[in-house]
Write a protein that holds these residues in place. Sequence first.
Motif, PDB file in Angstrom:
ATOM      1  N   ARG A  94       0.914  -1.265  -0.097  1.00 50.45           N
ATOM      2  CA  ARG A  94       0.119  -0.002  -0.018  1.00 50.45           C
ATOM      3  C   ARG A  94       0.969   1.236  -0.007  1.00 50.45           C
ATOM      4  N   ALA A  95       1.908   1.211   0.783  1.00 42.41           N
ATOM      5  CA  ALA A  95       2.846   2.417   0.847  1.00 42.41           C
ATOM      6  C   ALA A  95       3.383   2.514  -0.489  1.00 42.41           C
ATOM      7  N   ALA A  96       3.666   1.488  -1.143  1.00 45.26           N
ATOM      8  CA  ALA A  96       4.705   1.746  -2.532  1.00 45.26           C
ATOM      9  C   ALA A  96       3.768   2.203  -3.432  1.00 45.26           C
ATOM     10  N   LEU A  97       2.191   1.587  -3.416  1.00 42.90           N
ATOM     11  CA  LEU A  97       1.483   1.988  -4.559  1.00 42.90           C
ATOM     12  C   LEU A  97       1.211   3.504  -4.233  1.00 42.90           C
ATOM     13  N   ALA A  98       1.376   4.491  -2.961  1.00 42.74           N
ATOM     14  CA  ALA A  98       1.131   5.650  -2.601  1.00 42.74           C
ATOM     15  C   ALA A  98       2.606   6.356  -3.126  1.00 42.74           C
ATOM     16  N   GLY A  99       3.362   5.779  -3.395  1.00 43.19           N
ATOM     17  CA  GLY A  99       5.007   6.415  -3.670  1.00 43.19           C
ATOM     18  C   GLY A  99       5.591   6.603  -2.490  1.00 43.19           C
ATOM     19  N   LEU A 100       5.255   6.046  -1.333  1.00 41.85           N
ATOM     20  CA  LEU A 100       6.007   6.285  -0.114  1.00 41.85           C
ATOM     21  C   LEU A 100       6.908   5.357   0.267  1.00 41.85           C
ATOM     22  N   ALA A 101       7.182   4.124  -0.217  1.00 44.49           N
ATOM     23  CA  ALA A 101       8.058   3.166  -0.033  1.00 44.49           C
ATOM     24  C   ALA A 101       8.498   2.358  -1.504  1.00 44.49           C
ATOM     25  N   ALA A 102       9.447   1.668  -1.225  1.00 46.56           N
ATOM     26  CA  ALA A 102       9.719   0.762  -2.430  1.00 46.56           C
ATOM     27  C   ALA A 102       9.577  -0.627  -1.873  1.00 46.56           C
ATOM     28  N   LEU A 103       9.202  -1.365  -3.051  1.00 46.85           N
ATOM     29  CA  LEU A 103       8.986  -2.980  -2.876  1.00 46.85           C
ATOM     30  C   LEU A 103      10.433  -3.544  -2.715  1.00 46.85           C
ATOM     31  N   GLU A 104      10.508  -4.700  -2.115  1.00 50.12           N
ATOM     32  CA  GLU A 104      11.837  -5.309  -2.168  1.00 50.12           C
ATOM     33  C   GLU A 104      11.630  -6.538  -3.120  1.00 50.12           C
ATOM     34  N   PRO A 105      12.593  -6.882  -3.830  1.00 46.36           N
ATOM     35  CA  PRO A 105      12.440  -8.071  -4.542  1.00 46.36           C
ATOM     36  C   PRO A 105      12.724  -9.389  -3.562  1.00 46.36           C
ATOM     37  N   VAL A 106      12.053  -9.787  -2.579  1.00 48.56           N
ATOM     38  CA  VAL A 106      12.122 -10.857  -1.699  1.00 48.56           C
ATOM     39  C   VAL A 106      11.529 -11.978  -1.675  1.00 48.56           C
ATOM     40  N   CYS A 107      10.378 -12.042  -3.013  1.00 46.89           N
ATOM     41  CA  CYS A 107       9.455 -13.170  -2.878  1.00 46.89           C
ATOM     42  C   CYS A 107      10.162 -14.579  -3.373  1.00 46.89           C
ATOM     43  N   ARG A 108       9.367 -15.451  -3.008  1.00 41.37           N
ATOM     44  CA  ARG A 108      10.022 -16.957  -3.164  1.00 41.37           C
ATOM     45  C   ARG A 108      10.319 -17.167  -4.786  1.00 41.37           C
ATOM     46  N   ALA A 109       9.161 -16.487  -5.390  1.00 38.72           N
ATOM     47  CA  ALA A 109       9.220 -16.698  -6.914  1.00 38.72           C
ATOM     48  C   ALA A 109      10.526 -15.975  -7.566  1.00 38.72           C
ATOM     49  N   ARG A 110      11.050 -14.974  -6.821  1.00 44.12           N
ATOM     50  CA  ARG A 110      12.155 -14.355  -7.449  1.00 44.12           C
ATOM     51  C   ARG A 110      13.264 -14.754  -6.922  1.00 44.12           C
ATOM     52  N   VAL A 111      13.579 -15.286  -5.792  1.00 41.55           N
ATOM     53  CA  VAL A 111      14.607 -15.645  -5.065  1.00 41.55           C
ATOM     54  C   VAL A 111      14.972 -17.131  -4.860  1.00 41.55           C
ATOM     55  N   GLY A 112      13.769 -17.727  -5.095  1.00 34.16           N
ATOM     56  CA  GLY A 112      14.002 -19.456  -4.880  1.00 34.16           C
ATOM     57  C   GLY A 112      13.597 -19.394  -3.017  1.00 34.16           C
ATOM     58  N   ALA A 113      13.481 -20.716  -2.990  1.00 33.65           N
ATOM     59  CA  ALA A 113      12.785 -21.253  -1.879  1.00 33.65           C
ATOM     60  C   ALA A 113      13.826 -20.792  -0.559  1.00 33.65           C
TER      61      ALA A 113
END
Length: 221
Positions: free
Chosen positions: A112-131
């Motif tokens: 929600r903060a990222a969509l409001a331009g107040l924060a950045a998402l971190e690419p830390v999901c399993r699909a991105r970094v593996g299990a």
Amino acid sequence: MHRIPCLLLVFAAAHARAQSASDFDGDGRLNGVDNCVYTANPSQLDSNLPPDGVGNACACGDNDDGGTLDLLDWVVLARALAQLEPGIGDPAKCSVVGGSMDCDALDANRLRAALAGLAALEPVCRARVGAGELPLRMSVAGDSITRGFGASCECNAAPACLLQCAFGGVEQPQHSWFDGSSSNVFGLLDRYRVFAAGIGAMTGAANPPDTNAVSQYVGQP
Ligand SMILES: [Ca+2]
Ligand SMILES: [Ca+2]
Ligand SMILES: [Ca+2]
Ligand SMILES: [Ca+2]
């Protein structure tokens, strides 16, 4: 005297090439040209305009599987956390902040903060970094290898270091496999911090009263 460190560097370079030439997810795209290294996506679909180089299949936060980030992604996550239908299409994509990779309120708040331009998402999901979970902090008790003892084939440039090298080498922590700062080193800590910049770290030698026995904090403790 420096033959073994040189061989280690050659091995590390060969290992890096082998990693790039592998196909971790078995989708026919080698890691070096796969926009989702840990998620099978033969189509390589990337719906961002212009494409951001990250495939839809591993776009963290894209909870509606639409390929781009928008308010609907937050709605889908918020409803899922409230156990309302529809559920999240791919739970492996919901984590957008370090810590637990499960879908939780922290992810919803960050999104929600990222969509409001107040924060950045971190690419830390399993699909991105593996299990597996990303650590909050990392530590290492150093010995000669961890301290980069005699690691550089050219030795250090400073005269005092050259003199010491003549008697077997010096510690060169800038070449440490863990947190080396040299431009020639992509250490373990930096590799993790690609995904979560806030990971804390601690280094130190193993055997007091070694002069390096006092632990050193790098980044957040
Ligand atoms: Ca692949
Ligand atoms: Ca892939
Ligand atoms: Ca993308
Ligand atoms: Ca979306």
